[in-house]
Design a protein around this motif. Structure first.
Motif, PDB file in Angstrom:
ATOM      1  N   CYS A   1       0.863  -1.177   0.000  1.00 27.06           N
ATOM      2  CA  CYS A   1       0.000   0.000   0.000  1.00 27.06           C
ATOM      3  C   CYS A   1       0.901   1.229   0.000  1.00 27.06           C
ATOM      4  O   CYS A   1       0.819   2.057  -0.900  1.00 27.06           O
TER       5      CYS A   1
ATOM      6  N   ARG B   1       3.335  -1.681  -7.535  1.00 25.77           N
ATOM      7  CA  ARG B   1       2.601  -0.555  -6.982  1.00 25.77           C
ATOM      8  C   ARG B   1       3.213  -0.138  -5.645  1.00 25.77           C
ATOM      9  O   ARG B   1       3.874  -0.943  -4.985  1.00 25.77           O
TER      10      ARG B   1
ATOM     11  N   LYS C   1       0.054   9.341   0.405  1.00 23.77           N
ATOM     12  CA  LYS C   1      -1.064   8.518   0.863  1.00 23.77           C
ATOM     13  C   LYS C   1      -2.270   9.366   1.278  1.00 23.77           C
ATOM     14  O   LYS C   1      -2.149  10.228   2.146  1.00 23.77           O
ATOM     15  N   PRO C   2      -3.420   9.109   0.667  1.00 29.29           N
ATOM     16  CA  PRO C   2      -4.638   9.836   1.047  1.00 29.29           C
ATOM     17  C   PRO C   2      -5.271   9.155   2.260  1.00 29.29           C
ATOM     18  O   PRO C   2      -6.039   8.214   2.120  1.00 29.29           O
TER      19      PRO C   2
ATOM     20  N   GLU D   1       0.630   6.732  -6.785  1.00 29.22           N
ATOM     21  CA  GLU D   1      -0.437   7.741  -6.732  1.00 29.22           C
ATOM     22  C   GLU D   1       0.108   9.165  -6.715  1.00 29.22           C
ATOM     23  O   GLU D   1       1.106   9.456  -6.070  1.00 29.22           O
TER      24      GLU D   1
ATOM     25  N   GLN E   1      -1.275   6.984 -10.712  1.00 32.26           N
ATOM     26  CA  GLN E   1      -2.535   6.511 -10.122  1.00 32.26           C
ATOM     27  C   GLN E   1      -3.328   7.698  -9.566  1.00 32.26           C
ATOM     28  O   GLN E   1      -2.792   8.541  -8.842  1.00 32.26           O
TER      29      GLN E   1
ATOM     30  N   GLY F   1      -6.333   8.187  -7.079  1.00 34.92           N
ATOM     31  CA  GLY F   1      -7.031   7.396  -6.079  1.00 34.92           C
ATOM     32  C   GLY F   1      -8.530   7.677  -6.060  1.00 34.92           C
ATOM     33  O   GLY F   1      -8.999   8.685  -6.611  1.00 34.92           O
ATOM     34  N   ALA F   2      -9.245   6.773  -5.394  1.00 33.13           N
ATOM     35  CA  ALA F   2     -10.704   6.878  -5.308  1.00 33.13           C
ATOM     36  C   ALA F   2     -11.136   8.251  -4.784  1.00 33.13           C
ATOM     37  O   ALA F   2     -12.085   8.857  -5.286  1.00 33.13           O
ATOM     38  N   ARG F   3     -10.411   8.740  -3.776  1.00 37.22           N
ATOM     39  CA  ARG F   3     -10.796  10.013  -3.148  1.00 37.22           C
ATOM     40  C   ARG F   3     -10.565  11.214  -4.053  1.00 37.22           C
ATOM     41  O   ARG F   3     -11.096  12.289  -3.815  1.00 37.22           O
TER      42      ARG F   3
ATOM     43  N   LYS G   1      -8.872   5.249 -10.498  1.00 39.00           N
ATOM     44  CA  LYS G   1      -9.709   4.425  -9.621  1.00 39.00           C
ATOM     45  C   LYS G   1     -11.117   4.995  -9.539  1.00 39.00           C
ATOM     46  O   LYS G   1     -11.307   6.205  -9.673  1.00 39.00           O
TER      47      LYS G   1
ATOM     48  N   ARG H   1     -12.542  -0.578  -7.520  1.00 42.85           N
ATOM     49  CA  ARG H   1     -11.946  -0.875  -6.211  1.00 42.85           C
ATOM     50  C   ARG H   1     -12.991  -1.006  -5.115  1.00 42.85           C
ATOM     51  O   ARG H   1     -12.672  -0.937  -3.931  1.00 42.85           O
TER      52      ARG H   1
ATOM     53  N   HIS I   1      -8.677  -3.306  -1.785  1.00 41.95           N
ATOM     54  CA  HIS I   1      -9.439  -2.226  -1.161  1.00 41.95           C
ATOM     55  C   HIS I   1     -10.927  -2.537  -1.116  1.00 41.95           C
ATOM     56  O   HIS I   1     -11.651  -1.980  -0.299  1.00 41.95           O
TER      57      HIS I   1
ATOM     58  N   MET J   1      -4.988  -5.241  -9.380  1.00 44.40           N
ATOM     59  CA  MET J   1      -4.024  -4.521  -8.566  1.00 44.40           C
ATOM     60  C   MET J   1      -4.164  -5.047  -7.145  1.00 44.40           C
ATOM     61  O   MET J   1      -5.246  -4.937  -6.541  1.00 44.40           O
TER      62      MET J   1
ATOM     63  N   ASP K   1      -3.139  -0.240   5.580  1.00 42.30           N
ATOM     64  CA  ASP K   1      -3.851  -1.375   4.987  1.00 42.30           C
ATOM     65  C   ASP K   1      -3.261  -2.744   5.315  1.00 42.30           C
ATOM     66  O   ASP K   1      -3.155  -3.624   4.456  1.00 42.30           O
TER      67      ASP K   1
END
Ligand code: PEP
Ligand code: MN
Length: 276
Positions: free
Chosen positions: A36, A60, A65-66, A98, A116, A118-120, A141, A171, A206, A230, A243
């Protein structure tokens, strides 16, 4: 036809391929694996060597990091990117990492083979425009609260800036179900295949939030026609700074890769794919 998406749509003139250092995402089944977070050189290089040995195609690792909490480990930043560069030199694996801030895109490109989102940050439109201008493939993502249409609209932002090398990554989304961290939307793979030419990969780590669920979700994604996975892997998950519950040990990842190869061998003709 919807007006928010046009460039991402399937067309006769487009082939579903994003090439990363000779790896054809969308043609061969591609596995991206690694921690992660980049925590230190030893953890990253050892994990990189282990996933390479097991047959992963790319590494990866997050340097930015979010995190939900501002007090949680935020990533090593530039130091982390330098460690990833070293891991790339030692293993030959391309790096997926990311980027969170539009101001960082140009210099992160010097270290990343794939950027990358990220989802956020899926709907961080300034960031999408910036990676759209970059000359690097982008792994986008799905936002945890986003519909497929909203997600494709975000991919459209990147293509609209001239960057067609976009890989979509499902994800998991938030639902009422609490047995898993998120609900893996396998149907997104099937839906996207109908609509878009962009490759679609799945991040079971995730979605599941628990290592024990990662193998079955990975195989389900492969069977559903995803173009890759991933997966989070850590040399010592108990000590992971982020994670830890969902990270596979190298031996678990090796076992999973064996199953992925077998299943892909059986089903690849269904999806006209090369062997893993
Ligand atoms: C990650 O890949 O470590 C990550 C933060 O994922 P997501 O953006 O999907 O939560
Ligand atoms: Mn993670």
């Amino acid at each position: 036809m919807k007006e928010n998406i046009k460039l991402v749509l399937k067309g006769e003139d487009r082939t579903r391929l994003v090439e990363v250092e000779g790896i054809k995402v969308g043609k061969e089944f591609v596995v991206i694996a690694g921690p992660c977070s980049v925590e230190n050189e030893r953890q990253t290089i050892e994990t990189a060597l282990a996933v390479k040995k097991a047959g992963a195609h790319m590494l990866r690792g997050g340097a930015f990091k979010p995190r939900t909490s501002p007090y949680a480990f935020q990533g090593l930043g530039l130091k982390g990117l330098k460690i990833l560069k070293k891991a790339r030199e030692e293993t030959g694996l391309p790096i997926v990492t990311e980027v969170m801030d539009p101001r960082d895109v140009s210099w992160v490109c010097e270290y990343a083979d794939v950027l990358q989102i990220g989802a956020r940050n899926m709907q961080n439109f300034s960031l999408l425009k910036e990676v759209g201008k970059a000359r690097k493939p982008v792994l986008l993502k799905r936002g945890m609260h986003s519909t497929i249409d909203e997600w494709l609209s975000c991919a459209e932002y990147i293509l609209a800036e001239g960057n067609y090398d976009v890989i979509l990554c499902e994800r998991g989304i938030r639902t009422f179900e609490k047995a898993t961290r998120n609900t893996l939307d396998i149907s997104a793979v099937s839906v996207l295949k109908e609509i878009t030419f962009l490759p679609v990969i799945v991040d079971p780590s995730h979605a599941a939030g628990r290592a024990s669920l990662v193998p079955s979700l990975s195989l389900a994604a492969l069977a559903a026609g995803a173009d890759g996975l991933m997966i989070e892997v850590h040399i010592n998950p108990e000590t992971a700074l982020s994670d830890r519950e969902q990270s596979l040990r190298p031996s678990e990842f090796e076992n999973l890769m064996e199953k992925i190869r077998k299943l892909n061998e059986t089903i690849r003709s269904f999806y006209e794919r090369d062997s893993a």
